[in-house]
Design a protein around this motif. Sequence first.
Motif, short mmCIF file in Angstrom:
data_model
loop_
_atom_site.label_atom_id
_atom_site.label_comp_id
_atom_site.label_asym_id
_atom_site.label_seq_id
_atom_site.Cartn_x
_atom_site.Cartn_y
_atom_site.Cartn_z
N GLU A 324 3.55 3.87 1.62
CA GLU A 324 3.47 2.51 1.08
C GLU A 324 4.61 1.63 1.53
O GLU A 324 4.79 0.52 1.01
CB GLU A 324 3.41 2.57 -0.45
N THR A 325 5.39 2.10 2.49
CA THR A 325 6.45 1.26 3.06
C THR A 325 5.82 -0.02 3.62
O THR A 325 4.85 0.02 4.36
CB THR A 325 7.18 2.00 4.18
N GLN A 326 6.36 -1.17 3.24
CA GLN A 326 5.82 -2.45 3.66
C GLN A 326 6.40 -2.86 5.01
O GLN A 326 7.61 -2.84 5.21
CB GLN A 326 6.12 -3.53 2.62
N THR A 328 5.78 -5.74 8.42
CA THR A 328 5.17 -7.02 8.84
C THR A 328 4.46 -6.80 10.16
O THR A 328 5.09 -6.49 11.17
CB THR A 328 6.24 -8.11 8.98
N SER A 334 1.19 -11.34 6.76
CA SER A 334 1.47 -10.75 5.45
C SER A 334 1.77 -9.27 5.61
O SER A 334 1.19 -8.59 6.47
CB SER A 334 0.28 -10.94 4.51
N ASP A 335 2.67 -8.77 4.77
CA ASP A 335 3.07 -7.37 4.86
C ASP A 335 1.88 -6.44 4.59
O ASP A 335 0.98 -6.76 3.80
CB ASP A 335 4.18 -7.07 3.86
N ILE A 336 1.90 -5.28 5.23
CA ILE A 336 0.89 -4.26 5.03
C ILE A 336 1.60 -2.93 4.80
O ILE A 336 2.80 -2.78 5.06
CB ILE A 336 -0.06 -4.14 6.24
N ASN A 337 0.85 -1.93 4.31
CA ASN A 337 1.38 -0.58 4.23
C ASN A 337 1.54 -0.02 5.63
O ASN A 337 0.75 -0.31 6.53
CB ASN A 337 0.45 0.32 3.42
#
Length: 1019
Positions: A324-326, A328, A334-337
């Motif tokens: 689940e580290t965000q 870019t 937008s940030d994703i896993n």
Amino acid sequence: MFRWFEKLLIKLAKKILNKHAPKGEFLAYINKREEKLLKQYGGAGLEVKKTKIKSFFSIGAFFSAVASFFATINPIVAIVVTVAIAWIMRPKLPEIPDYAVNEADEFERGVLLNKQSNDSNIPVIYGERLVGGTRVFVDSGGGNTNQYLYMAIVLAEGEINSIEEIRIDEKVVTWSGSLSHSVEREVHSSDSNFYKADPNDENSSAESLIRVEPHFGTDGQSASSLLSTLSNWGSNHRLRGLCYLALRFKWNQDAFTGIPKVQAKIKGRKVRTYNSSLVEQSASFQTNPAWCLLDYLTNARYGKGLAISEIDLQSFYDASQVCETQVTPYSGGSDINIFDTNAVIDTSKKLLENVRELLKGCRGYLPYTQGKYNLIIETTGTASITLTEDDIIGGYTLTTPAKNEKFNRVIVSYVEPSRNFQVDEVQFPPLDDSGLPSADQHATMKTDDGGFLLEGRFDFGKVITNKYQAEEMAEIILRRTRDSARFSINVTFSAYDLAIGDIVNVTLSSLGYNAKPFRILSIKFNSDFTLGLDLVEHQNSHYTWTSKDEIPAIPSTNLPNPFTIQPPAGITLSDNLVEYNDGTVITRLSVLVSASPDKFVDQYQVEVKQLTDRNGDAVTDNFRIIGKGSSLNYQLLNVIDNAQYQVRCKAINGLGVSSTFVTDTRQIIGQTAVPSDIENFSINVLGDQALLSWTPINDLDLDYYVLKFSSDLVNPTWQNSVDLVDRIGRPATSLTIPLLTGSYLIKAQDKLGNQSSNETIVTTNIASVNFVNQTTISEHTGFTGTKSNVSVVTRDSTNFIGLTATGTVGNTATRVPATGTYDFANTIDLGAKFKGQFTASVTQFIEDVSEVFDNGRPDATTLFDDGRPNPFDGTSSADAHTILEISTSDDNITYSAFKPFTIGEHIGRYFKFRVLFTSDNLKARSLIQQLSITASLSKRSESGNDISSGTGGKTITYDFGFKLNPSIGISAQSMSSGDYYSITSKSTTQFTIEFYNSSDTSIDRTFDYIVQGVGQVII
């Protein structure tokens, strides 16, 4: 005594146990047999639970597949090789052959297809995917009409989270509501694909052709109520634990050609998770690879069925946090896993294959250590120990990748949702790699590899649906193959705490290694009591996410659908009179079809039916075809004046498929009169607003309504009123406007410009409490403003202003100019820039300067007509107009252009006004007797709460200035006896308040205030 192998194991155990024991004694044993062995060899021990020293026989090596084999020979296990299930053990040859159709494409096509079976494997869906399904039940509902087709199609193992959409024959269906578990839905009327009329039934109306009842696959779900209407589907047909769709299709040749293809976008299995305290949480929708893998390993129905006690939950929780580290994906994105699993698991495959697929998507390892499965994510990390020359026994083996084991281009396949979940590819380096460092560019690496193209293809299409995650995989695989030296060594048992996936540092001077990091791929226990480690080079930099280039969306190929026909753009109805040779006059209804934008349309079919007779009474009639062909013009002769007809038209393509109908109605005008007077005109006062409503007129040629206002409450007239709203489009039947005291007048106007014969009036004497009159300017009776083509006309000592007549009034040759203007002599200055409400009062009449009565206009001595202008002195009241106009300015220098004045709010400080006079026939003119403008400002207030005055006073500045100094209300808190306050510097923009005690000393008090005034200065 003991066999040699057993002796060897015992010696090995002694060595390990003695490593942790005080000199001369053992600290631990594992079971009775070991105790006996140890005592026989001079040892005496304590229980493991007391010493908490790891048992030799719990080392991960003893729980491998090899260990299980040897355990059948002897419960004491020794020499084994430990190999974990990993996402990729070493660089491989391309996993996807470079053929026209590859394995990933074939798999995805199978996922999206519909199959017919009663024993097919049921997939498991993690995350969100588009899938087809297996038809397990098909029925026509009995009889021989074949009107309905019933179907049960199994999609996946349950319980799933939700069904996001359903596609029939590749078309997304719009439903009447959300797709909920065990709730029936029909197609919404806005869906042109599956909400259609029967093309073979002229009297049919559009209807839903599909009914669906989703079941999410709960273990306790009931039988489908939709299918239970059939004799072949009973209450025990529950399909418990399976996600399926119950469907009913109604045959329509414009929608279906055979058994429909059904697909569903599903948010898949609800899986259990654990929090940081390793407490189980309620099952929920997850795309986290760790929790999806845990579900697959522990599920007994489609997975391995492991007990939770066989799982190292802490390692799975730790892995879930990594996943689940965000990150870019690209600049501005937008940030994703960093990892997501959106997988369709093929349960016909071996369990090990599916586990490897799940691990691939998160770069996972699954070692079996100390009786439990651990999940390790290959990512950045630090070494747990450092191995030096003192730990390394004997030599070493160092190998670098062969040519077929490293790549200068890696292509990864994945599933792209925006392309209907078809397989797509990304590569690293990208085709345009000019933005990369030179060392990372394909040409540079290819040169380093002797000019050979070393291309690797890897399939992640079963688990990855994000192009940026796929590109990251491609980059890591490439970098890993180019920096993946393999290092094999034997070490002492100082390294026995290591496990598969751990990172170790190696210091070896002969190779120039100084704490060089390696990752453990396998562990082997040697017969000489050493450990054999198989290591691969580790680089933290390989796993640091780098922002990608935003990948442009590639337009999808959209082929025409032969079963979706665009209807005609519209139809235009009109009627006119037709005269035959014998003098007979009839009315003709004409239909003009606006062509369909669909290029495959072959012809049009126009149908008509009568709705009412000339008296407006309903009649019974059916649609009848009045024309069919490629022409765009059709007609129906001898229609009835004042009767109403409904006309509809559809487009038909070369396959005979029809579009929806375009429908319109027409009330035949013929030689009928002007629009009807408006009825039931009423007013409802709501605070400072007036809600006007009326009953719409039935005239089909109605264009709009005209609303006027007069301040006259007693005898308002249309010509003495000012435009309030000059155009209210049909089919409006109500209007909300600011409340004014006076009379509201309304008429209908048709498309020919004719207005209702009589205005309909409603009055109110209720005054708006939210506005205060500021000033009124009047131009009568002098009308001293600037005139152009207008002049003052005096009649019976009363002045009027109007267009200047050339000639004697009453003479047939007398004319007036087409236009003229009168600029007010007076202006309005509000003192600052405000939003003000303006109303106008106009008294006027219209005369025709060229008409005479009894051969001439009478003079003042004539008894029959005393010379005053009267309405019958001229008949063209609609040919003369007065338009009041307004111009605004903030500085009294630069003014806006004049625009039509409407009663309502206008913004500015300075306001100028003028009247534009027009005459359509150069004979009719308006004469204004009274002309005035009133400006008002709204009441308003500002307030503040819990304000500290401080000592020395507090200045309160208003958000917006007022027209005049507002009234001020103060509510002080915590006042002591003798305390008081003083307000100073009161103005339209602020005031100052200071509190004092009984000794006249300035003090700090908390207070609330409210100010009420008029007007809001516009900044």
